[in-house]
Design an enzyme around this catalytic site. Structure first.
Site, PDB file in Angstrom:
ATOM      1  N   THR A  89      48.674 -16.227  21.915  1.00 20.30           N
ATOM      2  CA  THR A  89      48.455 -16.723  23.277  1.00 20.30           C
ATOM      3  C   THR A  89      49.759 -16.843  24.053  1.00 20.30           C
ATOM      4  O   THR A  89      50.821 -17.098  23.461  1.00 20.30           O
ATOM      5  CB  THR A  89      47.783 -18.116  23.202  1.00 20.30           C
ATOM      6  OG1 THR A  89      47.860 -18.718  24.494  1.00 20.30           O
ATOM      7  CG2 THR A  89      48.471 -19.044  22.225  1.00 20.30           C
ATOM      8  N   TYR A 101      48.228 -26.976  20.585  1.00 16.11           N
ATOM      9  CA  TYR A 101      47.542 -25.674  20.511  1.00 16.11           C
ATOM     10  C   TYR A 101      48.574 -24.536  20.413  1.00 16.11           C
ATOM     11  O   TYR A 101      48.506 -23.704  19.499  1.00 16.11           O
ATOM     12  CB  TYR A 101      46.643 -25.485  21.745  1.00 16.11           C
ATOM     13  CG  TYR A 101      46.124 -24.075  21.888  1.00 16.11           C
ATOM     14  CD1 TYR A 101      45.193 -23.559  20.989  1.00 16.11           C
ATOM     15  CD2 TYR A 101      46.565 -23.240  22.918  1.00 16.11           C
ATOM     16  CE1 TYR A 101      44.723 -22.256  21.112  1.00 16.11           C
ATOM     17  CE2 TYR A 101      46.095 -21.946  23.053  1.00 16.11           C
ATOM     18  CZ  TYR A 101      45.181 -21.455  22.140  1.00 16.11           C
ATOM     19  OH  TYR A 101      44.718 -20.164  22.256  1.00 16.11           O
TER      20      TYR A 101
HETATM   21  N1  LIG Z   1      40.100 -17.383  25.883  1.00 12.06           N
HETATM   22  C1  LIG Z   1      41.380 -17.217  26.192  1.00 12.06           C
HETATM   23  O1  LIG Z   1      41.727 -17.134  27.394  1.00 12.06           O
HETATM   24  C2  LIG Z   1      42.410 -17.077  25.104  1.00 12.06           C
HETATM   25  C3  LIG Z   1      43.744 -16.938  25.488  1.00 12.06           C
HETATM   26  C4  LIG Z   1      44.696 -16.791  24.497  1.00 12.06           C
HETATM   27  C5  LIG Z   1      44.338 -16.751  23.166  1.00 12.06           C
HETATM   28  N2  LIG Z   1      43.036 -16.909  22.802  1.00 12.06           N
HETATM   29  C6  LIG Z   1      42.690 -16.870  21.365  1.00 12.06           C
HETATM   30  O2  LIG Z   1      41.629 -15.963  21.183  1.00 12.06           O
HETATM   31  C7  LIG Z   1      40.820 -16.374  20.079  1.00 12.06           C
HETATM   32  C8  LIG Z   1      39.366 -16.342  20.487  1.00 12.06           C
HETATM   33  O3  LIG Z   1      39.176 -17.192  21.602  1.00 12.06           O
HETATM   34  P1  LIG Z   1      37.803 -17.250  22.411  1.00 12.06           P
HETATM   35  O4  LIG Z   1      38.125 -17.525  23.835  1.00 12.06           O
HETATM   36  O5  LIG Z   1      36.971 -16.085  22.065  1.00 12.06           O
HETATM   37  O6  LIG Z   1      37.183 -18.605  21.799  1.00 12.06           O
HETATM   38  P2  LIG Z   1      35.703 -18.906  21.241  1.00 12.06           P
HETATM   39  O7  LIG Z   1      35.656 -20.378  21.021  1.00 12.06           O
HETATM   40  O8  LIG Z   1      34.689 -18.288  22.126  1.00 12.06           O
HETATM   41  O9  LIG Z   1      35.706 -18.126  19.856  1.00 12.06           O
HETATM   42  C9  LIG Z   1      36.198 -18.674  18.653  1.00 12.06           C
HETATM   43  C10 LIG Z   1      35.189 -18.327  17.558  1.00 12.06           C
HETATM   44  O10 LIG Z   1      35.700 -18.776  16.308  1.00 12.06           O
HETATM   45  C11 LIG Z   1      34.650 -19.462  15.618  1.00 12.06           C
HETATM   46  N3  LIG Z   1      35.323 -20.421  14.736  1.00 12.06           N
HETATM   47  C12 LIG Z   1      36.124 -21.451  15.086  1.00 12.06           C
HETATM   48  N4  LIG Z   1      36.576 -22.079  13.998  1.00 12.06           N
HETATM   49  C13 LIG Z   1      36.062 -21.442  12.919  1.00 12.06           C
HETATM   50  C14 LIG Z   1      36.155 -21.628  11.521  1.00 12.06           C
HETATM   51  N5  LIG Z   1      36.864 -22.633  10.986  1.00 12.06           N
HETATM   52  N6  LIG Z   1      35.484 -20.790  10.712  1.00 12.06           N
HETATM   53  C15 LIG Z   1      34.737 -19.773  11.220  1.00 12.06           C
HETATM   54  N7  LIG Z   1      34.610 -19.549  12.536  1.00 12.06           N
HETATM   55  C16 LIG Z   1      35.264 -20.380  13.383  1.00 12.06           C
HETATM   56  C17 LIG Z   1      33.783 -20.080  16.693  1.00 12.06           C
HETATM   57  O11 LIG Z   1      32.461 -20.360  16.296  1.00 12.06           O
HETATM   58  C18 LIG Z   1      33.829 -18.994  17.766  1.00 12.06           C
HETATM   59  O12 LIG Z   1      32.802 -18.050  17.581  1.00 12.06           O
HETATM   60  C19 LIG Z   1      41.328 -17.751  19.672  1.00 12.06           C
HETATM   61  O13 LIG Z   1      42.100 -17.617  18.496  1.00 12.06           O
HETATM   62  C20 LIG Z   1      42.187 -18.187  20.835  1.00 12.06           C
HETATM   63  O14 LIG Z   1      43.252 -19.017  20.424  1.00 12.06           O
HETATM   64  C21 LIG Z   1      42.061 -17.082  23.751  1.00 12.06           C
END
Ligand SMILES: NC(=O)c1ccc[n+]([C@@H]2O[C@H](COP(=O)([O-])OP(=O)(O)OC[C@H]3O[C@@H](n4cnc5c(N)ncnc54)[C@H](O)[C@@H]3O)[C@@H](O)[C@H]2O)c1
Length: 332
Positions: free
Chosen positions: A125, A149
């Site tokens: 991120t 985070y």
């Molecule tokens: N959304 C953004 O703008 C953004 C920006 C930078 C980085 N990220 C990174 O991208 C990744 C995905 O983010 P997202 O926006 O799709 O979030 P999201 O919450 O939609 O997806 C995360 C997924 O991981 C699953 N999960 C969480 N903990 C778990 C565990 N212990 N075991 C199994 N499954 C688990 C959740 O059920 C969910 O389906 C993350 O690692 C986040 O840090 C997101």
């Protein structure tokens, strides 16, 4: 390429029922990969995992189950999206974030090495940059995260890098995402988390009357219209970057860290206008004080991913991004 023609590489996607993971799973399947999603459905949705991808419901902390899955399926790569992602929650409950992000990522890497899975792609991120001195950050800009985070994600990056340094047959791509937005242009999937904090999603909810108003946090920043500027990347372009990252590693290219953004930004007011235009609704906007820890501008320098992987975004259009997000929100 030979490997791909003889048998479809099988990919483990953790968090593939979530927002970005589900779009990437779709892109991987469309590129001909076989995908197994591992997700505990804590924020993800089973229906976001579209066939032919398979969903295995499980938690990253269930390391024995994960180990058995890896032994059975013989994956050629892990794409690791699963994690906890809400910055204010990470301040209130840091241990949840250190456990779910740093600890669980470390265990996942341990199991990948144990099962001789040679490739690892990690969702990092822009939060690792903290409050950068320059608006456009390169991958070599200082990493100084200012919240738990961001720190848990940076620590995960270090675990990945140190593991690769010690294990010649383990390679990685770390993608540092900027502000991810929008939904599948064909409307098949989108962001379903009800309490998401992402601006375009929240504005779409305000347009649909699911929130009373949209708050703008800070209107006195040193930016042209006083509101914060961010680099918004369409989720399908980000999904495509993951497919390229995998191909990059399969071709034997060096491991690396890559920014994922368009290299230009929009202010909060620009986004409000784009969502009002997409929805045709003049929803209420409340100007509120600044939040702690928001840099005035955060924009990627995406030169490296463009030059190294020939990544060419197809959805760099804020109106199309807002429209796809709004259309998805209507369907929820
Ligand atoms: N959304 C953004 O703008 C953004 C920006 C930078 C980085 N990220 C990174 O991208 C990744 C995905 O983010 P997202 O926006 O799709 O979030 P999201 O919450 O939609 O997806 C995360 C997924 O991981 C699953 N999960 C969480 N903990 C778990 C565990 N212990 N075991 C199994 N499954 C688990 C959740 O059920 C969910 O389906 C993350 O690692 C986040 O840090 C997101």
């Amino acid at each position: 390429m030979l490997e791909k023609e003889n048998s479809m590489p099988k990919i483990l996607v953790t968090g593939g029922a979530g927002y970005i993971g589900s779009h990437t799973t779709l892109a991987l399947c469309e590129a001909g990969y076989e995908v197994v999603v591992y997700d505990n459905l804590s924020t993800g949705k089973a229906e976001a995992v579209l066939p032919p991808a398979r969903l295995v419901v499980g938690d990253l902390a269930q390391t024995e189950a994960l180990d058995r899955l890896m032994t059975k399926e013989k994956f050629s790569a892990v794409l690791h999206f699963a994690g906890s992602i809400v910055v204010p929650e990470s301040v209130e409950n840091p241990l949840k974030y250190y456990m779910n992000n740093t600890n669980n990522t470390t265990e996942l890497i341990r199991l990948a090495v144990k099962n001789a899975i040679p490739r690892f792609v990690f969702s990092s991120t822009a939060a690792v940059y903290g409050m950068p001195d320059t608006a456009a950050v390169t991958e070599d800009s200082p990493t100084k995260p200012i919240n738990p985070y961001g720190r848990t994600k940076l620590m995960s990056e270090w675990v990945i890098e140190d593991t690769a340094a010690a294990h010649a047959d383990f390679s990685f791509v770390i993608l540092r995402y900027f502000n991810v937005a929008g939904a599948d242009p064909k409307g098949r999937i989108g962001q379903s988390t009800p309490d998401a904090t992402h601006l375009i999603k929240v504005a779409s909810q305000a347009a649909l009357g699911r929130r009373d108003a949209l708050h703008i946090f800070g209107t006195d920043y040193d930016t042209p219209d006083g509101t914060c500027i961010r680099d918004y990347i369409h989720v399908s372009d980000l999904a495509a970057a993951h497919v390229l990252a995998l191909g990059h590693l399969e071709a034997g290219n060096p491991a690396g860290i890559f920014n994922c953004g368009y290299g230009h930004g929009y202010s909060v007011r620009d986004i409000v206008s784009a969502v009002k235009e997409a929805s045709g609704v003049d929803f209420p906007v409340i100007e509120s004080p600044r939040r702690a820890g928001d840099p005035p501008a955060l924009i990627s320098d995406p030169t490296r991913i463009r030059a190294t992987m020939n990544w060419k975004p197809a959805h760099d259009d804020i109106h199309a991004i807002a429209l796809s997000a709004y259309r998805w929100e209507m369907r929820l």
